[in-house]
Write a protein that holds these residues in place. Structure first.
Motif, PDB file in Angstrom:
ATOM      1  N   PHE A 167      -3.439  25.207 -82.751  1.00 30.31           N
ATOM      2  CA  PHE A 167      -2.804  23.906 -83.010  1.00 30.31           C
ATOM      3  C   PHE A 167      -3.339  22.850 -82.052  1.00 30.31           C
ATOM      4  O   PHE A 167      -3.730  21.759 -82.459  1.00 30.31           O
ATOM      5  CB  PHE A 167      -1.280  24.039 -82.870  1.00 30.31           C
ATOM      6  CG  PHE A 167      -0.554  22.755 -83.153  1.00 30.31           C
ATOM      7  CD1 PHE A 167      -0.468  22.265 -84.438  1.00 30.31           C
ATOM      8  CD2 PHE A 167       0.039  22.046 -82.127  1.00 30.31           C
ATOM      9  CE1 PHE A 167       0.186  21.089 -84.707  1.00 30.31           C
ATOM     10  CE2 PHE A 167       0.704  20.865 -82.382  1.00 30.31           C
ATOM     11  CZ  PHE A 167       0.781  20.384 -83.680  1.00 30.31           C
ATOM     12  N   LEU A 207      -9.335  17.876 -81.859  1.00 28.19           N
ATOM     13  CA  LEU A 207     -10.344  17.328 -82.771  1.00 28.19           C
ATOM     14  C   LEU A 207      -9.819  16.082 -83.464  1.00 28.19           C
ATOM     15  O   LEU A 207     -10.488  15.047 -83.503  1.00 28.19           O
ATOM     16  CB  LEU A 207     -10.709  18.367 -83.836  1.00 28.19           C
ATOM     17  CG  LEU A 207     -11.792  19.376 -83.523  1.00 28.19           C
ATOM     18  CD1 LEU A 207     -12.089  20.169 -84.774  1.00 28.19           C
ATOM     19  CD2 LEU A 207     -13.051  18.675 -83.066  1.00 28.19           C
ATOM     20  N   LEU A 208      -8.612  16.198 -84.020  1.00 29.55           N
ATOM     21  CA  LEU A 208      -8.062  15.107 -84.841  1.00 29.55           C
ATOM     22  C   LEU A 208      -7.856  13.851 -84.004  1.00 29.55           C
ATOM     23  O   LEU A 208      -8.215  12.749 -84.414  1.00 29.55           O
ATOM     24  CB  LEU A 208      -6.740  15.553 -85.465  1.00 29.55           C
ATOM     25  CG  LEU A 208      -6.076  14.587 -86.440  1.00 29.55           C
ATOM     26  CD1 LEU A 208      -6.928  14.427 -87.662  1.00 29.55           C
ATOM     27  CD2 LEU A 208      -4.705  15.095 -86.844  1.00 29.55           C
ATOM     28  N   TYR A 215      -9.199  26.947 -78.752  1.00 32.94           N
ATOM     29  CA  TYR A 215      -9.109  27.967 -79.800  1.00 32.94           C
ATOM     30  C   TYR A 215      -9.229  29.354 -79.177  1.00 32.94           C
ATOM     31  O   TYR A 215      -8.507  30.273 -79.559  1.00 32.94           O
ATOM     32  CB  TYR A 215     -10.203  27.741 -80.846  1.00 32.94           C
ATOM     33  CG  TYR A 215      -9.998  28.575 -82.090  1.00 32.94           C
ATOM     34  CD1 TYR A 215      -9.096  28.169 -83.054  1.00 32.94           C
ATOM     35  CD2 TYR A 215     -10.667  29.767 -82.267  1.00 32.94           C
ATOM     36  CE1 TYR A 215      -8.879  28.927 -84.178  1.00 32.94           C
ATOM     37  CE2 TYR A 215     -10.453  30.537 -83.391  1.00 32.94           C
ATOM     38  CZ  TYR A 215      -9.560  30.113 -84.347  1.00 32.94           C
ATOM     39  OH  TYR A 215      -9.331  30.876 -85.449  1.00 32.94           O
ATOM     40  N   LEU A 270      -6.977  21.973 -82.933  1.00 34.05           N
ATOM     41  CA  LEU A 270      -7.147  21.073 -84.072  1.00 34.05           C
ATOM     42  C   LEU A 270      -6.680  19.669 -83.719  1.00 34.05           C
ATOM     43  O   LEU A 270      -7.275  18.677 -84.135  1.00 34.05           O
ATOM     44  CB  LEU A 270      -6.389  21.616 -85.278  1.00 34.05           C
ATOM     45  CG  LEU A 270      -6.993  22.893 -85.843  1.00 34.05           C
ATOM     46  CD1 LEU A 270      -6.139  23.440 -86.950  1.00 34.05           C
ATOM     47  CD2 LEU A 270      -8.389  22.611 -86.351  1.00 34.05           C
ATOM     48  N   MET A 271      -5.593  19.589 -82.905  1.00 26.30           N
ATOM     49  CA  MET A 271      -5.103  18.271 -82.511  1.00 26.30           C
ATOM     50  C   MET A 271      -6.129  17.566 -81.635  1.00 26.30           C
ATOM     51  O   MET A 271      -6.306  16.355 -81.715  1.00 26.30           O
ATOM     52  CB  MET A 271      -3.772  18.405 -81.777  1.00 26.30           C
ATOM     53  CG  MET A 271      -2.600  18.467 -82.708  1.00 26.30           C
ATOM     54  SD  MET A 271      -2.697  17.091 -83.854  1.00 26.30           S
ATOM     55  CE  MET A 271      -1.199  17.198 -84.715  1.00 26.30           C
TER      56      MET A 271
END
Lengths: 331, 176
Positions: B61, B67-68, B55, B64-65
């Motif tokens: 992007f 994390l996901l 970040y 977040l990916m």
């Protein structure tokens, strides 16, 4: 700069207060709802209509001793409730409550909600394993298979929506649904979304119930089979924080459904002003439906639950994805 | 340091240091924990820190990916596998030899020194113009055009993995 910091601070306090108040009062809604569905009265002693019951419950939970049984993994046992609550609170950051009422209008808002929602299951898992209880471990194994199974159709329906609206910014997604309820993604009567969207809504709602571990999919806490599942060994505020996390997740799920399918803060009729009131009304209608379903339907069997996702929901959501792609190509 | 701690940059710096600490601490827990599940918990902490670092590198992007996929899927899958395995198998058996860990520290230190020298000593020329905005749209279109070969190859690898899992799991179904 200072005003930006103050704004962020205000949103931080507001979001935490909103999540905590919702968690407290959803317990009341749940108990009242359950009572009335079963022709009982529900909490009525503390305050008018039992409205002060959540405060009494909170005081009770906080004054209880935090029991940490022998043989548990003390660190994981203590961290797990927070790992359920904190990501849920983080997700509130990007939810657009009103046209200008979002803490951060992030371009990847939808992805952010999904990213933080996926941590929730890790918390449940570590908590159950850490409490060294057989029932908890069985519950954890169930929760994972359930979560893996239901995250796929959820993401597939969300992707179809992203394809139709061409954005992952939640606020922009709401803006595109303006001009009356026939513009909402749920029943979009214009040629920009696939005709299967109502089915996508049903799939999304079902997966939302499963992802937040709500009945009829509450395998994590099947009280008639697994004592209290993942929460068996938790007492006092450990249990309380777990439940705040669960209810915060329900609020997030309902808010996301509202944003994606029901037009967020857009008013249902064009001549009425858009406001945060519409958002809250839609969100609470969905939350009420969630409570309603819990006290109306019995818990499904575990294999039926997995079969529903792998054999029904995933194929239908794949078809939805392909139809959406074709529809967008043709029109 | 002349920057005020209470300025926006100062606060961002504190958050950055926190993320660094989380990454390193998570990695250390992952390596040193006696129980496998704790290692995975450390690993997830490490991944969260790395996501935060992404970040800071202006690529939300990827953050977040991270994390996901890594926290939400990879760690969960590892714990699931650990739970399905024998309960005794999760305890670390035997002690690692002193000589082995010494070599490990030396090798790791050499890699660290090498990378640190490269990153500080070499001259990084900054591109004159921004290549693209780094948005999801750009990412998607380049995945589908310039890098479509790589994309297809990755999907073939995944397909092979799925078929392999099916082949391994198939005999188990007939046993009962």
């Amino acid at each position: 700069m200072t005003t930006e910091l103050i704004r962020l601070l205000a949103f931080l306090v507001g979001i935490i207060a909103f999540a905590a108040l919702n968690a407290a009062y959803l317990v009341w809604v749940e108990r009242k709802g359950a009572a009335h569905f079963q022709r009982r009265i529900g909490p009525k002693e503390v305050g008018p209509y039992g409205l002060l019951q959540p405060l009494a419950d909170g005081a009770k939970l906080m004054s209880k001793q935090l029991l940490i049984p022998d043989g548990v993994d003390p660190i994981l046992f203590k961290i797990a409730p927070l790992m359920v609550l904190v990501p849920a609170v983080m997700s509130f950051v990007t939810i657009p409550f009103g046209e200008h009422l979002a803490a951060r209008n992030i371009d990847l808002g939808l992805l952010m909600v999904f990213a933080f929602a996926s941590i929730n299951v890790l918390g449940l898992l570590l908590g159950s394993w850490g409490s060294a209880n057989k029932y908890a471990v069985i519950a954890a194994a169930r929760v994972i298979s359930q979560n893996i199974a239901y995250e796929i159709p959820m993401l597939l329906t969300a992707i179809a929506l992203v394809m139709a609206t061409n954005t992952m910014n939640l606020n922009e997604m709401v803006s595109l649904q303006g001009g009356g309820f026939w513009h909402w993604n749920l029943i979009k009567l214009t040629f920009t979304a696939s005709p299967l969207t109502p089915i996508a809504f049903l799939i999304f709602f079902t997966t939302m119930l499963a992802e937040t571990n709500r009945a009829p999919f509450d395998m994590a806490e099947a009280e008639s089979e697994l004592v209290a599942g993942s929460f068996t060994e938790y007492s006092g505020m450990g249990f309380g924080v777990f439940f705040m996390g669960e209810y915060a997740n329900i609020v997030i799920g309902a808010a996301l459904t509202t944003v994606l399918f029901l037009g967020g803060w857009q008013s249902p009729l064009p001549f009425l002003p858009n406001s945060v009131v519409w958002f809250l009304m839609k969100m609470y209608v969905i939350i009420f439906t969630v409570v309603w379903i819990r006290w109306t339907f019995p818990r499904t069997q575990f294999y039926a639950l997995l079969n529903l996702s792998w054999k029904v929901l995933i194929p239908i959501s794949l078809v939805n994805l392909i139809v959406t792609a074709g529809w967008l190509k043709v029109f | 340091m002349d920057q005020n701690l209470y300025s926006a940059e100062g606060l961002a710096g504190v958050v950055f240091l926190g993320l660094l600490a989380a990454t390193v601490a998570g990695a250390l827990i992952a390596v040193n924990a006696k129980r496998l599940v704790r290692s995975v918990a450390g690993l997830s902490l490490c991944f969260t820190g790395v996501a935060g670092l992404y970040y800071f590198l202006n690529s939300p992007f990827v953050a977040l990916m991270e994390l996901l996929i890594y926290v939400g899927a990879v760690c969960v899958a590892i714990i699931f596998a650990v739970m399905l395995a024998e309960p005794r198998a999760e305890e670390k058996v035997g002690k690692s030899s002193g000589l082995g860990s010494l070599f490990g520290v030396i090798a790791g230190g050499l890699v660290f020194i090498g990378l640190a020298t490269v990153s500080t000593k070499s001259h990084w020329s900054i591109a004159k113009t921004k290549i693209n905005t780094g948005s999801v749209t750009e990412l998607g279109s380049s995945l589908m055009t310039s890098y479509s070969m790589v994309f297809e190859l990755i999907s073939v690898v995944l397909l092979v993995a799925i078929i392999g899992a099916l082949v391994l799991a198939l005999p188990g179904r007939d046993k009962e």
